[in-house]
Design a protein around this motif. Structure first.
Motif, PDB file in Angstrom:
ATOM      1  N   VAL A 173       0.823  -1.215   0.000  1.00 13.28           N
ATOM      2  CA  VAL A 173       0.000   0.000   0.000  1.00 13.28           C
ATOM      3  C   VAL A 173       0.859   1.269   0.000  1.00 13.28           C
ATOM      4  N   TYR A 174       0.449   2.234  -0.805  1.00 10.61           N
ATOM      5  CA  TYR A 174       1.111   3.542  -0.825  1.00 10.61           C
ATOM      6  C   TYR A 174       0.054   4.628  -1.040  1.00 10.61           C
ATOM      7  N   SER A 175       0.425   5.871  -0.764  1.00 16.98           N
ATOM      8  CA  SER A 175      -0.524   6.973  -0.833  1.00 16.98           C
ATOM      9  C   SER A 175       0.238   8.287  -0.836  1.00 16.98           C
ATOM     10  N   PHE A 223       6.738   3.335   0.398  1.00 18.11           N
ATOM     11  CA  PHE A 223       7.813   3.007  -0.541  1.00 18.11           C
ATOM     12  C   PHE A 223       8.019   4.100  -1.591  1.00 18.11           C
ATOM     13  N   VAL A 224       6.930   4.603  -2.138  1.00 14.69           N
ATOM     14  CA  VAL A 224       7.045   5.594  -3.210  1.00 14.69           C
ATOM     15  C   VAL A 224       7.770   6.843  -2.720  1.00 14.69           C
ATOM     16  N   LYS A 225       7.350   7.347  -1.579  1.00 15.78           N
ATOM     17  CA  LYS A 225       7.981   8.556  -1.035  1.00 15.78           C
ATOM     18  C   LYS A 225       9.436   8.304  -0.654  1.00 15.78           C
ATOM     19  N   ASP A 254      11.037  -3.119 -10.238  1.00 19.48           N
ATOM     20  CA  ASP A 254      10.228  -2.557 -11.331  1.00 19.48           C
ATOM     21  C   ASP A 254       9.478  -1.311 -10.865  1.00 19.48           C
ATOM     22  N   PHE A 255       8.957  -1.377  -9.638  1.00 21.84           N
ATOM     23  CA  PHE A 255       8.220  -0.260  -9.048  1.00 21.84           C
ATOM     24  C   PHE A 255       9.129   0.969  -8.933  1.00 21.84           C
ATOM     25  N   ALA A 256      10.332   0.742  -8.443  1.00 22.78           N
ATOM     26  CA  ALA A 256      11.291   1.844  -8.279  1.00 22.78           C
ATOM     27  C   ALA A 256      11.668   2.455  -9.632  1.00 22.78           C
TER      28      ALA A 256
END
Length: 284
Positions: free
Chosen positions: A152-154, A160-162, A220-222
């Protein structure tokens, strides 16, 4: 309809709070650890009695996966015993419950999208306590829907995204695990799915899976984050063995979303489309 949402300031709770503004005929009550401490089971029951919701959305949980290994008793109270209390209250008062669970209830040793009836076998304390929460709900007979989600990200909270954006801005080179496979979940998409289910005429208790469509690794996400943000950091793919953590993670946690789509008509966006939406919101 009165809807109680726990974990008010978490990623999911924050997204539900934003989306709740369009549901003018409903009353939403958002509680965090101050108003409803999930580590105090008697208080959980008292708060439910005070508020008297028609639907409980339990987005609150102990989610520090590595730290959980060192305090299993506390994690069990929050992820299992508090959930059991909510289920008991829901049965007693004939109300509904939506429990957010996790891909970590699985061993992660398969290579096919995981259906709801796949055998569970958690690798860590967090996964075990979330599974015990699921089992308590099912045993209670509560009119409950358990939604397992993953990665989960937001635009709210830490995720992870941040973290990737920060690291790729600060460093010329980073390493990211490439042998854990799944699909991320934009918390806003999950929040919308939950609200759609609550207002659906096809409420059907049981377990469902929700994450965005697609199959990727953390690496892949990174890489996708780097591309969309137009950053210049080198990303090295590494195996899980090169990045040991206190809690083991499932190597494979791609969730099958067929059930939630067929029963509730929930839309499941592609992971990259949702990532772009989130990053645009972050910049805005």
């Amino acid at each position: 309809m009165k809807i109680l949402v726990t974990g008010a300031y978490g990623q999911l709770g924050s997204e539900i709070k934003e989306l709740s503004l369009i549901y003018l005929s409903d009353t939403f009550v958002f509680v965090d650890r101050e108003e409803m401490p999930l580590d105090d089971v008697s208080r959980v029951f008292d708060v439910l009695e005070e508020i008297g919701p028609d639907v409980i959305v339990n987005g609150g949980a102990y989610t520090a996966v590595d730290k959980a290994e060192s305090e299993p008793e506390l994690v069990d109270i929050i992820n299992h015993q508090a959930v059991e209390t909510m289920a008991t209250w829901a049965v007693k008062n004939r109300k509904k419950l939506i429990q957010i669970s996790t891909d970590y209830v699985f061993q992660g040793n398969r290579d096919m999208p995981l259906k709801e009836d796949e055998p569970t076998d958690p690798l860590n304390v967090y996964g075990l306590t979330k599974l015990k929460g699921e089992e308590a709900i099912l045993k209670s007979g509560a009119d409950a829907i358990i939604i397992r989600t993953a990665w989960v990200y937001s635009s709210f909270g830490a995720n992870f995204v941040k973290t990737m954006i920060r690291l790729m801005t600060e460093r010329d080179e980073i390493s990211v695990i490439n042998d854990q496979v799944g699909s991320p979940t934009y918390a806003r998409d999950l929040a919308k799915a939950i609200l759609d289910i609550i207002h659906s005429e096809n409420w059907q208790k049981g377990i469902c899976h929700f994450s965005n469509e697609g199959r990727i690794s953390w690496y892949d996400f990174a890489v996708a984050i780097r591309e969309i943000k137009n950053l210049n950091c080198k990303i090295n793919p590494i195996p899980t063995t090169a990045y040991p953590t206190p809690a083991a993670r499932p190597r494979y946690s791609l969730l099958d979303k067929g059930k939630i789509k067929s029963i509730f008509g929930v839309e499941v966006p592609d992971w990259k489309d949702s990532l772009e939406v989130m990053l645009n919101r972050l910049e805005g």
